[in-house]
Every structure is written in C-alpha cells, then in structure tokens.
Design a protein around this motif. Structure first.
Motif, short mmCIF file in Angstrom:
data_model
loop_
_atom_site.label_atom_id
_atom_site.label_comp_id
_atom_site.label_asym_id
_atom_site.label_seq_id
_atom_site.Cartn_x
_atom_site.Cartn_y
_atom_site.Cartn_z
N GLY A 297 0.80 -1.23 0.00
CA GLY A 297 0.00 0.00 0.00
C GLY A 297 0.83 1.27 0.00
O GLY A 297 0.32 2.36 0.25
N LEU A 298 2.12 1.15 -0.28
CA LEU A 298 2.97 2.34 -0.27
C LEU A 298 3.12 2.96 -1.66
O LEU A 298 3.66 4.05 -1.80
CB LEU A 298 4.37 2.00 0.27
CG LEU A 298 4.44 1.63 1.74
CD1 LEU A 298 5.87 1.29 2.14
CD2 LEU A 298 3.90 2.76 2.61
N LEU B 80 5.70 6.79 -4.62
CA LEU B 80 6.01 5.97 -3.45
C LEU B 80 5.81 6.84 -2.21
O LEU B 80 6.40 7.92 -2.11
CB LEU B 80 7.45 5.46 -3.52
CG LEU B 80 7.88 4.49 -2.41
CD1 LEU B 80 7.05 3.21 -2.44
CD2 LEU B 80 9.36 4.14 -2.55
N LYS B 81 4.96 6.36 -1.31
CA LYS B 81 4.71 7.13 -0.08
C LYS B 81 5.98 7.18 0.75
O LYS B 81 6.56 6.15 1.08
CB LYS B 81 3.63 6.44 0.76
CG LYS B 81 2.23 6.65 0.26
CD LYS B 81 1.22 6.09 1.26
CE LYS B 81 -0.15 6.03 0.59
NZ LYS B 81 -1.11 5.23 1.38
N MET B 82 6.38 8.36 1.10
CA MET B 82 7.67 8.49 1.76
C MET B 82 7.60 8.58 3.28
O MET B 82 8.60 8.42 3.95
CB MET B 82 8.42 9.71 1.20
CG MET B 82 8.89 9.54 -0.23
SD MET B 82 9.85 8.02 -0.48
CE MET B 82 11.21 8.32 0.61
N GLY B 83 6.44 8.86 3.81
CA GLY B 83 6.32 9.12 5.24
C GLY B 83 7.08 8.14 6.12
O GLY B 83 8.05 8.50 6.78
N GLU B 84 6.67 6.88 6.07
CA GLU B 84 7.24 5.87 6.96
C GLU B 84 8.68 5.56 6.55
O GLU B 84 9.57 5.44 7.40
CB GLU B 84 6.38 4.62 6.85
CG GLU B 84 6.67 3.56 7.87
CD GLU B 84 5.97 2.25 7.50
OE1 GLU B 84 6.55 1.18 7.78
OE2 GLU B 84 4.87 2.31 6.90
N ASP C 108 6.08 12.67 -1.57
CA ASP C 108 6.10 11.33 -2.14
C ASP C 108 6.94 11.33 -3.42
O ASP C 108 6.96 12.31 -4.17
CB ASP C 108 4.67 10.85 -2.40
CG ASP C 108 3.96 10.54 -1.09
OD1 ASP C 108 4.65 10.53 -0.04
OD2 ASP C 108 2.74 10.33 -1.10
N TRP C 109 7.62 10.24 -3.60
CA TRP C 109 8.59 10.12 -4.70
C TRP C 109 7.86 9.73 -5.98
O TRP C 109 7.25 8.66 -6.05
CB TRP C 109 9.62 9.05 -4.30
CG TRP C 109 10.67 8.74 -5.31
CD1 TRP C 109 10.98 9.42 -6.45
CD2 TRP C 109 11.58 7.63 -5.26
NE1 TRP C 109 12.02 8.83 -7.10
CE2 TRP C 109 12.41 7.72 -6.41
CE3 TRP C 109 11.78 6.58 -4.36
CZ2 TRP C 109 13.41 6.78 -6.67
CZ3 TRP C 109 12.78 5.66 -4.63
CH2 TRP C 109 13.58 5.76 -5.77
#
Length: 721
Positions: free
Chosen positions: A168-169, A370-374, A408-409
RNA sequence: GCGCCCUUAGCUCAGUGGUAGAGCGUUUCAUUGACAUUGAAAAGGCCGAAGGUUCGAUCCCUUCAGGGCGCACCA
C-alpha cells in the motif's frame, strides 16, 4: 629491476602489472589467501553507461582503492563490487542525440527499435569506463560486476515494485508534477535544479485586485484567487466570487479584446502577505504550489499547456504557441487592453531539469508515487541512532533537510529506456477512455489495471482483452536504490550485506544514499552500510566547478598519460585533506611523479647493497638503525590511524614525510657513511614496509619494486601488513 | 530567505590556547657517488576585518566582509 634504468617508467610498469594482478585472481576474495578474514566490502557508486572517467571518478577511485588495498593488506576479506547504471534519462538523451545527427527521432524508430539501439550503444560504450578504472589501478572484483538491467537485477526491481504496491505504499495519481518538455517525462523533486535568473514580475488587473505573476500565459488556467486569511486588505472577499475582466481567447491575434469572467477568492496560508500584492492567481495545472492550494479547496484544474510546452486548444487564438512566445503575446495583449498595471524587474529561482537545463513546466499527469512518510522516518532514524554514520557529520544536515520536507517520490517516467512498470491495463477500458469526451491526456488514466510480475492470463475486468503493459519506466534511482543487494547471489549476500563503507560524492546523498538506506531497511531489515564517507568535490584552480559543458574539466587520463597512474593517485590523495572542496593543483601530481622516481631509485640503491638478503639482529643495531625503525613504526601508526578515520591526505603525508626525509635523506645517507651488514638488512626491511605503507596510494610502483626486492614472494597486493 | 562550511607563505593547502608548517614556485651553494624527477641552505606570513573571553588567541565567542555549498511551492 633493470639496473641501467635510472628513472622509473610508469607506462611500462603499469601496462605490465595490472594484467598480473588480474591474472592472479586476487581481486576476487574467493581466490585470496585471506578469504576467511573479516569481510570488508565497498559498493562502487555506479558510473552511468554514458560515462567516461572524470576527475570526480578519479578522486573517488583513488580513495576507495587506497582503503580497499589497505584492508586487503591488513588481512580482511575484501570485496569491491563494481557495476554500471543504465541511467534512464541520461542514456536515452545521449542516444537520441546520436539519432538526431542522422536526422531521425526516436519516434521515427519506434519504441522497440529505439531500445534495441540503446542496447547496441550500451554494448559498445557501456564498458569503457571499466577499462579506465583499470588504468587507474582499481582493484575491483570484476567477476562480480553487475548492470542495473541484468535479468536478475530487473527481477529484483520488479519485485520491489510489487512489494511496495502490495504494502500500500505505491499509488497512482493524477497530479501536477515537474515535467521536462524536452526529455518528455515527469521527474522527481530531486531532479529539479534551481537557477537564479532575471525575470519580470507582471502586475495584472483582476477585477478589483491586482495580481503579481511571472507567468501571465498560464492565466487561462486560473481557477481562483488566493489571499492570506489574515490579510486585512482582502479578508472580506474570502469565499466570494469576484467579477473580473480578462483576455478574450476568441477572435484574431491582431485584435486583443477583453471579456468578463468570474473567479472565487479563497483564503490560504500559502499566500504571503508581504509578497507582491498579497494575492495569488491559483493555476492548479501549471504550478505545484497552486496545485496544493487547489487540493485544499477542492478546486478543479484546467490544463492549458501541453506536454511539449505548447499552448493547448482551450487557449483559443494562443493555441500552438510555445510558452515563451505565448507569454510575450499575452503580455502585449494585456498591455493593449489596459489590464497590465506594472512590470517590475525581478530576480528569482527558475526550476530547470537537472539533465538538460530546460525550464521545468509543471503539468498534470498520471504518475506513480512511493509514499515516503514511513520510509523517510526509518531512513532518518538510521542516521539519528548511528546505525549509519555520515562522515563528515555536517552532511547529515543535507540528509535530514531532505527527509524532513519530503514529498512522495514520483517514480514513473515517460521514457523508453529503463525498467518498464509491471502494470497491466485493461485495453477495453482504455478504448472507452479514448472514445469518451472527457479530456484525459494520459490514456492510462483509468483505474482498471493489475500490478503483477507476470501479465495476467485473462483480464479481470473485461475478461477478454489481452491487457497492455504500462508504457512508463521507473526512475533510474529506483534500481540504483537496490544496488547493495539486488542480483547478488545468496552466498555473497550473507557475506557482503551490509557493506562496510560507502565512499561517494555529496551531490547524491539524497538521490542515492538516502534511497539505498530505506530500501535496505525495507528489504533486508538492516542499513546497507554503517559509514558513508562524503568526499570533497574537485574544483578548478580558480574555484569553478569542473564541467564538460563549461570546458573547465580536467581529464584524468591525460594526467595518467603524462605522469603515470601512481602520480595522479598521489596527487589526488595528497590534496584530499579535509572535506572542503579541492582547488585542483597539478603540481601535486608532479610531486607524485617525482616521489615514484624517488622510491624507484631508493630501491636501486638498496638492491646494490651487499647485505640486504639477511634479517637484522636487533642486538647489533646502531642508533641510526634503531631510530629509523622507530620512525617507521610511528609512520605506520599514523597511516593506520588516518585511514581508519578516512583521512587520506594525512595518511599519505605521513608516509611521504617518513620515506623521503627519514628514510632517504637521513637514514640512507647515514648508511652510506657507515655501511654495515646490519644496516643493509634494516635498509631492506624498512623499504619493504615502506612499500606496503605506500601501496594503497601508489600500487604500481610499489608492486614493481616489491617483485625484485630480496626476501619477498608473490605479489605485494596479496601480502600481509 | 534559512542553514552549513571556508578565508594561514607568490599558488594549492595542513596545523596548534603559549617561538607558525608542507608541496610547488623563488634565491644561493653543491654535481659524474640510488635519484638533477637530486642534496644542503635561505628568503617569504601583523594566520580576512573589528570587538570580546583569557596571564596569553591564528586557534574559543560575537559581529562584519568576501567566497562556496545545501535547503526552500514567495506567485
């Protein structure tokens, strides 16, 4: 050693010795006598297949090889892992340029033929840099060389994509992103550079308001006006529509006309009370900040510039014009209709493509993110907690600054050369979109797709189409982020992950290092290296950047030709003092050449002494003998301590000072005055150890002397410290 | 705009809370002796500027000037 040859001949020695090293197999830790030592592994920062050796490489190779050779002598199981990067945009650009000379575009060739052409190009030129690294004396394990598009590597790249998607990223979205109209692709934040340029800030009448903008031609895509909610001048208007007069896009280009229109005023903190008039025209399709405002206020967007940088049909009579031309015309028309209030000279930063320096044109397009948070949090923690050290420490700032403001990338690219996304679209759904009236620029704009390593047998949506693979490829940094482990055999992975230290340039701390860190944590559960050493950047003597296009570059191979590889390496290491940028000074290379010769001649002297074949008896040593041994021990310690701290310049200065001053000028002169067989033995022993001290920096000349030195066998590179 | 770094001999750079160092360059002397790609020696620096801390600062602190770099959606 040839007694008649008074001067060291680097060309002869280098041409002879490198093949001997390669033939010995000692570059490969599996063949090395010390294959059961502590692993010491360095990943080579991937040169592009477009690359040929420049000073930056030479610098990095010198330092890395010094460390590698030092650790090998010390008894570690050493692996220096080389490879090349397919370098998506860069390589595609080079081949396109080549095609242009033949008068063809990649579109004339078509995707398949174009890619074949790039492969052909890669086969021809992709290995050139490896030959140049050999010239420099790099002791890489060539047998473990990888290319980021090797089949096994490609598999790792695809698996990573599927992995992130399942987690889910990874998601797909229509967004205003930085777009290069020349490279014809979206790019990530890190591939955008800022150049300070002169511009004009146009003050334009918008009904009762005046708006300051540098981009009047985007006004046709305006969706609102934004003011700061705390701005007392405008607070009353928030939430209300205002009637404005604006340029009419109908009619003839020769007759600028006005028409009435309406825009809503929104309150948003992004509007800076102090800048311009305090009012922003919100153009979500052509400005990333405006796009973000539009999201906060649920506004639609209207695209008015296309992916080639031309005005679109919605701009009526301006359609087809390039942005710069349109701007000029729009400004003229604003002036003619009295809507232009003021023009103000203005110096600001313009975003440009880091690959081709073309101004960025923010555009809405469908991209994968790509979700960068985590991931960013973990990457930051790794450095905060010291699992990875960035040396020197102040480069942590660069790293943290990126991770703390990260977005986010954007990982998809509208290129042909690269890893095609493992995404499969329903063809019928796409056909529907093509036939619908909705203006969707990207035919992939439908949600009916599957992410999978293999093409699905049947389309899960329409049950009948063959499904079509996404035409997008991945950002080249996606694959290089996996470099520390991708396509590495299991047996190697156990020993070589994590590696020991990464030696690299500061301009890729975020592009590459940061992404390797979170990828390593994600896929291997551990950081890919405990240390990252950021080496200095080499500037020209007058402090300018070395660049091919400016013609300020210095070709390291020319220096090798002129002075020898050892001399170049010496000159580089000699100047690698702090991490401050180095203003390149060729005299250090000349000093290196002289030093190689000094070594050579000292060895000739020692070879001519009668008593060098035996070991010395400590009890019989005179004060000179004892002193030189003591100084040798001190120099050895200094070299060790310096190298352990990545202080390369300090290390070679210590070795140089010892050898030239203590050994040659002092001890050797004393030995001439009072010859004895003990002294001869000490001369030989100290020379032997000196060769070892210097071998990491000057591998060729030390190896050449070693071979002929009494009491040594095998190659110096395989000897023990 | 915010942050980081740099400023020491003619050039490129080290360095230390207490008479300033290297390489290259310059000057003088030495020459068939490992090496002239050499050896011995010398000249050359109010350690960017101004304040402060200290018995004492090139080194620590503050400010300023010049240069570099990183970050930033000021339209």
């Amino acid at each position: 050693m040839n007694e008649e040859k008074k001067a060291y001949d680097p060309k002869e020695a280098e041409a002879r010795i490198y093949p001997e090293w390669e033939k010995s197999g000692l570059f490969n830790p599996d063949n090395h006598p010390k294959k059961d030592g502590k692993p010491f592994v360095i990943l080579m920062p991937l040169p592009n297949v477009t690359g040929s050796l420049h000073m930056g490489h030479a610098f990095q190779i010198t330092l890395t090889d010094a460390l590698i050779r030092y650790r090998r002598l010390k008894g570690d199981t050493v692996a220096w892992l080389p490879g090349t990067d397919h370098a998506g945009i860069a390589t595609q650009n080079v081949v396109e340029k080549e095609l242009r000379k033949e008068g063809v575009s990649r579109f004339d060739l078509g995707r398949e033929a174009f890619i074949a052409r790039v492969w052909e190009w890669k086969e021809k030129y992709g290995g050139i840099i490896f030959g140049q690294l050999r010239t420099m004396g790099a002791s890489c394990d060539w047998s473990r060389s990888r290319f980021t598009m090797d089949p096994a590597y490609a598999e790792a790249v695809m698996k990573a994509f599927v992995h992130y998607h399942e987690k889910g990223l990874l998601y797909r979205a229509l967004r205003t992103v930085s777009w290069c109209v020349r490279c014809h692709t979206g790019i990530s934040d890190l591939e955008v550079e800022h150049e300070e340029k002169d511009a004009v800030l146009y003050h334009i009448q918008y009904g009762p308001f005046v708006v300051a903008t540098t981009r009047p031609e985007t006004k046709f895509g305006d969706m609102a006006l934004a003011v700061n909610p705390r701005d007392l001048r405008y607070a009353d208007h928030i939430g209300k529509d205002v009637e404005i007069e604006t340029l009419d896009t109908e009619g003839s280009l020769d007759e600028p006309r006005k028409k009435k229109d309406g825009l809503i005023v929104v309150g948003d903190e992004a509007a800076d009370i102090a800048f311009g008039t305090g009012i922003i025209k919100v153009t979500p399709a052509h400005d990333i900040a405006d796009y973000e405002i539009s999201k906060r206020h649920s506004m639609p967007m209207l695209q008015v510039i296309d992916d080639r940088g031309k005005m679109m049909a919605v701009t009526g009579k301006y359609a087809g014009m390039k942005v710069a031309e349109a701007r000029k015309k729009v400004v003229d028309d604003l002036r003619a209709t009295g809507l232009l209030v003021k023009e103000e000279a203005y110096r600001h930063n313009v975003s440009v493509c880091s690959r081709c320096a073309t101004p960025i044109e923010p555009l809405p397009s469908w991209q994968w993110f790509l979700k960068m948070g985590e991931l960013a949090r973990e990457a930051k923690d790794a450095v905060v907690t010291g699992k990875t050290r960035i040396i020197p420490e102040n480069f942590q700032t660069t790293y943290f600054a990126w991770l703390e403001n990260i977005r986010d990338w954007c990982v998809s690219r509208q290129l042909w050369w690269g890893h095609q996304l493992p995404v499969w679209f329903c063809e019928n759904a796409q056909e529907e979109i093509r036939n619908s009236k909705k203006e969707i620029r990207n035919p992939n704009g439908d949600g009916r797709y599957v992410v999978a390593l293999e093409k699905p047998g049947t389309c899960p949506f329409c049950k009948k189409c063959a499904m079509k693979r996404s035409e997008d490829v991945l950002d080249t940094w996606w694959s290089s982020a996996l470099w520390p482990f991708a396509a590495m055999p299991e047996k190697d992975l156990e020993r070589f992950y994590p590696s020991s230290v990464l030696i690299t340039a500061r301009d890729i701390i975020n592009l590459w290092v940061g992404r390797m860190i979170f990828s390593g944590l994600e896929f291997k559960g551990a950081v890919p290296f405990p240390d990252v050493f950021i080496h200095a950047t080499i500037l020209t003597k007058d402090g300018r950047r070395m660049s091919k296009s400016l013609g300020t570059g210095i070709d390291p191979l020319t220096l090798v030709e002129k002075y020898g590889a050892d001399a170049l390496r010496f000159g580089i290491a000699w100047q690698a003092m702090g991490t401050q940028d180095v203003r390149w000074d060729e005299t250090a290379v000349m000093a290196g050449k002289k030093f190689a010769n000094k070594l050579w001649n000292a060895a000739r002297f020692v070879a001519g002494r009668p008593g060098t074949g035996t070991a010395y008896d400590e009890a019989k040593l005179g004060s000179h003998d004892a002193l030189v041994l003591q100084k040798l021990a001190a120099a050895k310690r200094a070299v060790e301590e310096s190298l352990d701290k990545y202080e390369f310049g300090q290390a070679i200065h210590a070795a140089y000072d010892f050898f030239w001053k203590e050994y040659c000028d002092t001890y050797l002169e004393a030995a001439k005055a009072e010859p004895s067989s003990e002294t001869d033995a000490v001369l030989r022993a100290v020379l032997r150890d000196s060769l070892m001290l210097l071998h990491p920096f000057m591998p060729f000349v030390t190896e050449a002397i070693w071979t002929d030195l009494p009491g040594t066998d095998g190659l110096l590179m395989g000897a023990s410290w």
